[in-house]
Write a protein that holds these residues in place. Structure first.
Motif, short mmCIF file in Angstrom:
data_model
loop_
_atom_site.label_atom_id
_atom_site.label_comp_id
_atom_site.label_asym_id
_atom_site.label_seq_id
_atom_site.Cartn_x
_atom_site.Cartn_y
_atom_site.Cartn_z
N ALA A 31 0.57 -1.24 -0.01
CA ALA A 31 0.00 -0.08 0.03
C ALA A 31 0.88 1.22 0.10
O ALA A 31 1.78 1.48 0.63
CB ALA A 31 -1.07 0.00 1.07
N PRO A 32 0.69 2.29 -0.98
CA PRO A 32 1.26 3.51 -0.84
C PRO A 32 1.13 4.30 0.35
O PRO A 32 0.14 4.46 0.93
CB PRO A 32 0.79 4.42 -2.10
N GLY A 33 2.40 4.63 0.89
CA GLY A 33 2.34 5.39 2.05
C GLY A 33 2.50 4.43 3.47
O GLY A 33 2.17 5.21 4.60
N CYS A 34 2.56 3.35 3.22
CA CYS A 34 2.55 2.29 4.44
C CYS A 34 3.82 1.51 4.41
O CYS A 34 4.28 0.98 3.21
CB CYS A 34 1.45 1.32 4.17
N VAL A 35 4.73 1.03 5.35
CA VAL A 35 5.53 0.07 5.52
C VAL A 35 5.26 -0.68 6.71
O VAL A 35 5.34 -0.02 7.73
CB VAL A 35 7.02 0.98 5.93
N VAL A 36 5.15 -1.94 6.67
CA VAL A 36 4.86 -2.76 7.57
C VAL A 36 5.81 -3.21 8.60
O VAL A 36 7.05 -3.71 7.81
CB VAL A 36 3.96 -4.13 6.94
N THR A 37 6.13 -2.97 9.70
CA THR A 37 7.34 -3.16 10.58
C THR A 37 7.23 -4.15 11.33
O THR A 37 8.35 -4.56 11.87
CB THR A 37 7.71 -1.91 11.22
N ALA A 38 5.87 -4.93 11.73
CA ALA A 38 5.91 -5.96 12.56
C ALA A 38 4.30 -6.58 12.29
O ALA A 38 3.53 -5.96 12.00
CB ALA A 38 6.11 -5.57 13.97
N GLY A 52 -20.81 -18.16 13.34
CA GLY A 52 -20.10 -18.79 12.05
C GLY A 52 -18.67 -19.56 12.68
O GLY A 52 -18.60 -19.61 14.00
N ASP A 53 -17.78 -19.71 11.86
CA ASP A 53 -16.71 -20.39 12.26
C ASP A 53 -15.71 -19.42 13.01
O ASP A 53 -15.71 -18.31 13.13
CB ASP A 53 -15.79 -20.81 11.00
N ASP A 54 -14.73 -20.17 13.59
CA ASP A 54 -13.43 -19.40 14.32
C ASP A 54 -12.81 -18.51 13.56
O ASP A 54 -13.00 -18.73 12.19
CB ASP A 54 -12.55 -20.31 14.84
N TYR A 55 -12.30 -17.27 13.98
CA TYR A 55 -11.57 -16.29 13.24
C TYR A 55 -10.27 -16.59 13.34
O TYR A 55 -9.63 -17.30 14.31
CB TYR A 55 -11.83 -15.05 14.14
N ILE A 56 -9.49 -16.07 12.32
CA ILE A 56 -7.79 -16.01 12.45
C ILE A 56 -7.59 -14.65 12.41
O ILE A 56 -8.31 -13.59 11.94
CB ILE A 56 -7.23 -16.71 10.89
N ASN A 57 -6.96 -14.40 13.70
CA ASN A 57 -6.56 -12.79 13.82
C ASN A 57 -5.17 -12.71 14.07
O ASN A 57 -4.37 -13.59 14.16
CB ASN A 57 -7.40 -12.57 15.13
N ALA A 58 -4.78 -11.31 13.83
CA ALA A 58 -3.40 -10.95 13.82
C ALA A 58 -3.58 -9.43 14.18
O ALA A 58 -4.53 -8.74 13.71
CB ALA A 58 -2.46 -11.41 12.64
N VAL A 59 -2.44 -8.84 14.37
CA VAL A 59 -2.19 -7.42 14.38
C VAL A 59 -1.05 -7.08 13.62
O VAL A 59 0.07 -7.90 13.86
CB VAL A 59 -2.06 -6.95 15.79
N ALA A 60 -1.00 -5.81 12.84
CA ALA A 60 0.10 -5.42 12.03
C ALA A 60 0.51 -4.08 12.62
O ALA A 60 -0.38 -3.36 12.94
CB ALA A 60 -0.14 -5.31 10.73
N CYS A 61 1.92 -3.70 12.59
CA CYS A 61 2.08 -2.37 12.81
C CYS A 61 2.60 -1.88 11.52
O CYS A 61 3.43 -2.34 10.84
CB CYS A 61 3.38 -2.58 13.87
N VAL A 62 2.43 -0.57 11.30
CA VAL A 62 2.60 0.02 10.18
C VAL A 62 3.02 1.42 10.43
O VAL A 62 2.59 2.27 11.32
CB VAL A 62 1.26 0.21 9.17
N ASP A 63 4.16 1.94 9.86
CA ASP A 63 4.78 3.16 9.75
C ASP A 63 4.06 3.94 8.44
O ASP A 63 4.10 3.36 7.44
CB ASP A 63 6.15 3.47 9.60
N THR A 64 3.20 4.81 8.76
CA THR A 64 2.61 5.34 7.40
C THR A 64 2.64 6.81 7.60
O THR A 64 2.51 7.57 8.33
CB THR A 64 1.02 4.90 7.55
N LEU A 86 -4.97 1.83 16.50
CA LEU A 86 -4.22 2.89 17.10
C LEU A 86 -3.60 3.67 16.00
O LEU A 86 -3.03 3.15 15.06
CB LEU A 86 -2.88 2.40 18.28
N PHE A 87 -3.49 4.98 16.04
CA PHE A 87 -2.84 5.75 15.16
C PHE A 87 -1.89 6.77 15.87
O PHE A 87 -2.42 8.01 16.44
CB PHE A 87 -3.77 6.66 14.23
N GLY A 88 -0.60 6.47 15.84
CA GLY A 88 0.20 7.33 16.76
C GLY A 88 -0.44 7.39 18.37
O GLY A 88 -0.88 6.31 18.87
N GLN A 89 -0.41 8.60 18.85
CA GLN A 89 -0.87 8.77 20.35
C GLN A 89 -2.39 9.65 19.89
O GLN A 89 -3.02 10.48 20.84
CB GLN A 89 0.15 9.79 20.83
N GLU A 90 -2.68 9.49 18.84
CA GLU A 90 -3.98 10.43 18.37
C GLU A 90 -5.09 10.05 19.08
O GLU A 90 -5.20 8.68 19.08
CB GLU A 90 -4.10 10.65 16.88
#
Length: 165
Positions: free
Chosen positions: A35-42, A56-68, A105-109
């Motif tokens: 994605a333009p303007g995004c760098v996945v860091t973790a 419904g069925d069980d979910y598959i979940n994750a969290v990504a950290c992005v510098d944007t 989360l978006f920074g400390q905003e």
């Protein structure tokens, strides 16, 4: 749209329980990387969770950290575009889904607009958010609240299983 603005660290919740949920979550991560303007860091491990306030069925979940360099609303639009690429439909609240991307989360905003609330209003109530978030950011603080780890004990009764490779 990306700009000359300083990069902000954002956290994205990723989940799916329709179709090939695992593949959808992994593809969402790949799309975020492109994605333009995004760098996945973790990216957290993948987790299996039962639906909450849904069916419904069980979910598959994750969290990504992005510098944007995107602003929060532009990042949200990027997330919606990725959901749409996976055929996301919203027939009713908490409906099963092919892909769900939440701006946690978006920074400390702290944002409260008609289309976006950050920090995500239910993130501290959900093991499927807190457990993967704390995996990649163990010292993260929820703006206007407290350290994320302070909420972990309140979700310990929610079943969540880390996917083994």
């Amino acid at each position: 749209m990306a700009s000359d603005r300083m990069a902000v660290i954002a956290y994205i919740g990723i989940g799916a329980n329709l179709g090939d949920a695992r593949a959808n979550v992994l593809d969402a991560v790949e799309r975020l990387k492109r994605a333009p303007g995004c760098v996945v860091t973790a990216v957290s491990s993948l987790y299996h969770t039962a639906p909450i306030d849904s069916s419904g069925d069980d979910y598959i979940n994750a969290v990504a950290c992005v510098d944007t360099t995107l602003d929060a609303h532009a990042l949200l639009q990027t997330l919606h575009d990725i959901e749409q690429a996976h055929g996301r439909e919203r027939p009713y609240r908490n409906a099963p889904r092919t892909l769900d991307l939440d701006l946690l989360l978006f920074g400390q905003e702290q944002i409260a607009s008609p289309t976006l609330t950050v920090p995500h209003p239910r993130m501290c109530d959900r093991a499927f958010v807190l457990v993967p978030l704390l995996e990649i950011a163990p010292d993260i603080h929820i703006p206007g609240r407290a350290a994320a780890r302070c909420f972990a004990s309140s979700v310990q009764d929610q079943a969540i299983t880390k996917e083994t490779v």
